[in-house]
Design a protein around this motif. Structure first.
Motif, PDB file in Angstrom:
ATOM      1  N   GLY A  16       0.801  -1.218   0.000  1.00  0.00           N
ATOM      2  CA  GLY A  16       0.000   0.000   0.000  1.00  0.00           C
ATOM      3  C   GLY A  16       0.833   1.266   0.000  1.00  0.00           C
ATOM      4  O   GLY A  16       2.066   1.238   0.071  1.00  0.00           O
ATOM      5  N   THR A  17       0.140   2.403  -0.068  1.00  0.00           N
ATOM      6  CA  THR A  17       0.811   3.694  -0.067  1.00  0.00           C
ATOM      7  C   THR A  17       1.360   3.991   1.318  1.00  0.00           C
ATOM      8  O   THR A  17       0.961   3.360   2.316  1.00  0.00           O
ATOM      9  N   GLN A  19       0.752   6.599   3.083  1.00  0.00           N
ATOM     10  CA  GLN A  19      -0.343   7.084   3.923  1.00  0.00           C
ATOM     11  C   GLN A  19      -1.153   5.934   4.501  1.00  0.00           C
ATOM     12  O   GLN A  19      -1.451   5.895   5.697  1.00  0.00           O
ATOM     13  N   SER A  20      -1.519   4.963   3.649  1.00  0.00           N
ATOM     14  CA  SER A  20      -2.324   3.840   4.136  1.00  0.00           C
ATOM     15  C   SER A  20      -1.555   2.987   5.126  1.00  0.00           C
ATOM     16  O   SER A  20      -2.132   2.443   6.077  1.00  0.00           O
ATOM     17  N   ARG A  21      -0.239   2.863   4.929  1.00  0.00           N
ATOM     18  CA  ARG A  21       0.558   2.073   5.858  1.00  0.00           C
ATOM     19  C   ARG A  21       0.645   2.747   7.224  1.00  0.00           C
ATOM     20  O   ARG A  21       0.641   2.079   8.270  1.00  0.00           O
ATOM     21  N   GLN A  23      -1.676   4.802   8.445  1.00  0.00           N
ATOM     22  CA  GLN A  23      -3.009   4.626   9.031  1.00  0.00           C
ATOM     23  C   GLN A  23      -3.145   3.232   9.629  1.00  0.00           C
ATOM     24  O   GLN A  23      -3.654   3.062  10.749  1.00  0.00           O
ATOM     25  N   GLN A  24      -2.703   2.231   8.886  1.00  0.00           N
ATOM     26  CA  GLN A  24      -2.820   0.860   9.374  1.00  0.00           C
ATOM     27  C   GLN A  24      -1.988   0.653  10.633  1.00  0.00           C
ATOM     28  O   GLN A  24      -2.412  -0.043  11.566  1.00  0.00           O
ATOM     29  N   THR A  57       2.131  13.639   4.100  1.00  0.00           N
ATOM     30  CA  THR A  57       1.673  12.248   4.141  1.00  0.00           C
ATOM     31  C   THR A  57       1.198  11.887   5.538  1.00  0.00           C
ATOM     32  O   THR A  57       0.153  11.254   5.713  1.00  0.00           O
ATOM     33  N   ALA A  61      -2.671  11.075   6.840  1.00  0.00           N
ATOM     34  CA  ALA A  61      -2.996   9.858   7.584  1.00  0.00           C
ATOM     35  C   ALA A  61      -3.701  10.199   8.896  1.00  0.00           C
ATOM     36  O   ALA A  61      -4.702   9.567   9.265  1.00  0.00           O
ATOM     37  N   GLU A  64      -7.335  11.200   8.211  1.00  0.00           N
ATOM     38  CA  GLU A  64      -8.205  10.047   7.959  1.00  0.00           C
ATOM     39  C   GLU A  64      -8.514   9.304   9.246  1.00  0.00           C
ATOM     40  O   GLU A  64      -9.634   8.818   9.453  1.00  0.00           O
ATOM     41  N   SER A  68     -12.140   8.593  11.058  1.00  0.00           N
ATOM     42  CA  SER A  68     -12.570   7.241  11.441  1.00  0.00           C
ATOM     43  C   SER A  68     -12.734   7.092  12.949  1.00  0.00           C
ATOM     44  O   SER A  68     -12.998   5.979  13.432  1.00  0.00           O
TER      45      SER A  68
END
Length: 487
Positions: A16-17, A19-21, A23-24, A57, A61, A64, A68
């Motif tokens: 993943g990107t 940013q998504s990493r 967030q995860q 970045t 994150a 987001e 959430s």
């Protein structure tokens, strides 16, 4: 309490990107209880410097995660773990469990064991991956596949995304297979003669379930596709293994009483032999004499960069006794799990009913995405690009094999993506694979392909579908060196 920035690291193997990493990372830390409500996060500037990423970045994150409800923003004070963030479950420790079931007695059938080849999950991290059937990310058309997937998610295709097809298939995919894919093999078929499957292996399983019983006999090639041998073993039918030669399956060696013949005439698995036209005609005649059906696995016919592929057996069939199996798994990507069966309407009707009782249908979104990718011409462009690259890699591998004195046991007449190799007597390809793996070289040992595994002890397969051209010769040199110093 502030969360120390030194305790935050990105997994280098994560997908993943950035940013998504990020967030995860925080979501998992909160769900696991590692980060708790009210704890302050490092500033975006400090975390960005620590991780070596752009500050925007990290800010994106964090934003987001706020949306959430994992985090909350408190003005100039920064970001904190939200009081209403999802909390880890607070279950009491389970009591010790005693397994009182006698599983050896309880299991009515067993499907594990055997010599089915094991796949290396992190194969792409090896420097010389001569493994068959893996996807080369440098060749795949990510952008157009993504666009087709997004189109299939649109309002116009809402029904194909959400509907239960029950026992039906996507009409657009069926139409493309019937009008464009099958005519390239000389096959004419209507919608009632085509079934979409979860890849070729699923097609072979469905076929075996419908055609075979404990009283019927299936003839298979030896060596053969290991998964097919497992399928037939599980069906409990009688299995007759017929040794192949340089031209594939010899029709005259098929035993009396054979009910179903499984063959790979265009590209024998794993020897890559191509069955000549005269033998194809002889096989059809032998099947008629036996009153047997033929199941033709037509994998890799698209990779015909040396010469045009031979006509499919199904195209020569005048009795309706040939069942044709095709797949997009090798030409697109293995994880797609999309294939098709072509046969007489009564056969397809029964296979369709069986599929509906087991998995109903292939996901509609996958079917529609593939239909767009095929119909818009992206598939043909991909095949041309892959063929050009595979031709270059094959030439490099042929040269390296000759240079280092390795022995080719079989090679196809029209292309493909692998060589079937043979070492000297006394070589154990399982041990060879283990030694090479320590040198960052991956090969397919030969034992799993043979009905009697010991017959494949000195055989192995090397493929060029997933290895860059520049690494082929050094990898072949390591194989040659290991064999020279055997054992």
């Amino acid at each position: 309490m502030a969360i120390p920035v030194e305790t935050i690291f990105l997994d280098p193997g994560a997908q993943g990107t950035l940013q998504s990493r990020i967030q995860q990372l925080f979501a998992e830390a909160i769900l696991s209880g590692r980060f708790r409500a009210g704890e302050k996060l490092p500033s975006s500037r400090r975390l960005a410097a620590h991780l070596g990423v752009a500050r925007i970045t990290v800010t994106a994150a964090y934003t987001e995660l706020v949306a959430s409800d994992y985090l909350t923003s408190k003005g100039r004070s920064g970001y904190f773990v939200s009081d209403t963030a999802p909390k880890p479950p607070d279950f009491p420790p389970p009591p010790p469990r005693l397994d009182a079931v006698d599983w050896p007695r309880a299991l009515g059938q067993r499907f594990s064991g055997g010599v089915t080849p094991a796949r290396v999950p992190d194969w792409s991290s090896y420097r010389y991956p001569f493994l068959y059937g893996q996807t080369d990310p440098t060749l795949f058309d990510h952008q157009n596949w993504r666009q087709c997937a997004l189109r299939a998610l649109g309002q116009r295709d809402f029904a194909s995304l959400t509907s239960d097809y029950y026992d039906r298939d996507d009409p657009e995919l069926l139409a493309f297979i019937a009008r464009h894919i099958l005519p390239r093999r000389g096959i004419s078929a209507g919608p009632e003669e085509i079934l979409v499957t979860m890849g070729a292996q699923n097609a072979l399983w469905l076929t075996a379930q419908v055609l075979l019983t404990q009283r019927r006999t299936a003839a298979i090639e030896d060596p053969c596709y290991p998964a097919l041998r497992d399928i037939l073993t599980q069906s409990r039918c009688h299995v007759a293994a017929v040794p192949v030669d340089a031209d594939g399956l010899p029709p005259e060696d098929l035993p009396e009483g054979t009910d179903v013949i499984f063959t790979t005439p265009s590209h024998q698995c794993p020897t890559t032999a191509t069955m000549p036209m005269a033998r194809r005609q002889a096989l059809l005649q032998r099947a008629a004499d036996l009153d047997a059906l033929i199941v033709e696995d037509d994998y890799e016919f698209e990779m015909s960069f040396l010469s045009p592929p031979s006509p499919a057996l199904k195209s020569l069939d005048r009795d309706g006794r040939v069942i044709h199996v095709g797949s997009f798994s090798k030409s697109l990507f293995p994880g797609l799990r999309l294939g098709y069966l072509v046969g007489a309407a009564p056969f397809i009707r029964e296979v369709r009913a069986l599929r509906a009782s087991v998995l109903r249908h292939v996901p509609g979104h996958i079917q529609r995405t593939a239909a767009y990718f095929l119909g818009l011409g992206h598939y043909d462009s991909l095949i041309r690009r892959m063929s050009d690259t595979l031709r270059t890699r094959r030439e490099a591998m042929e040269s390296a094999i000759a240079q280092h004195g390795l022995t080719v046991a079989g090679q196809g007449a029209f292309g493909g993506s692998s060589f079937w190799m043979q070492a000297t007597d006394g070589t154990d390809s399982d041990q060879l694979a283990a030694k090479l793996r320590a040198k960052s070289v991956l090969i397919d040992p030969g034992r799993p392909f043979f009905f009697t595994p010991q017959d494949g002890a000195r055989h192995y397969r090397i493929a060029y579908s997933s290895i860059p051209t520049a690494r082929i010769e050094p990898g072949i040199a390591l194989i040659a060196e290991t064999l020279k110093n055997w054992p």
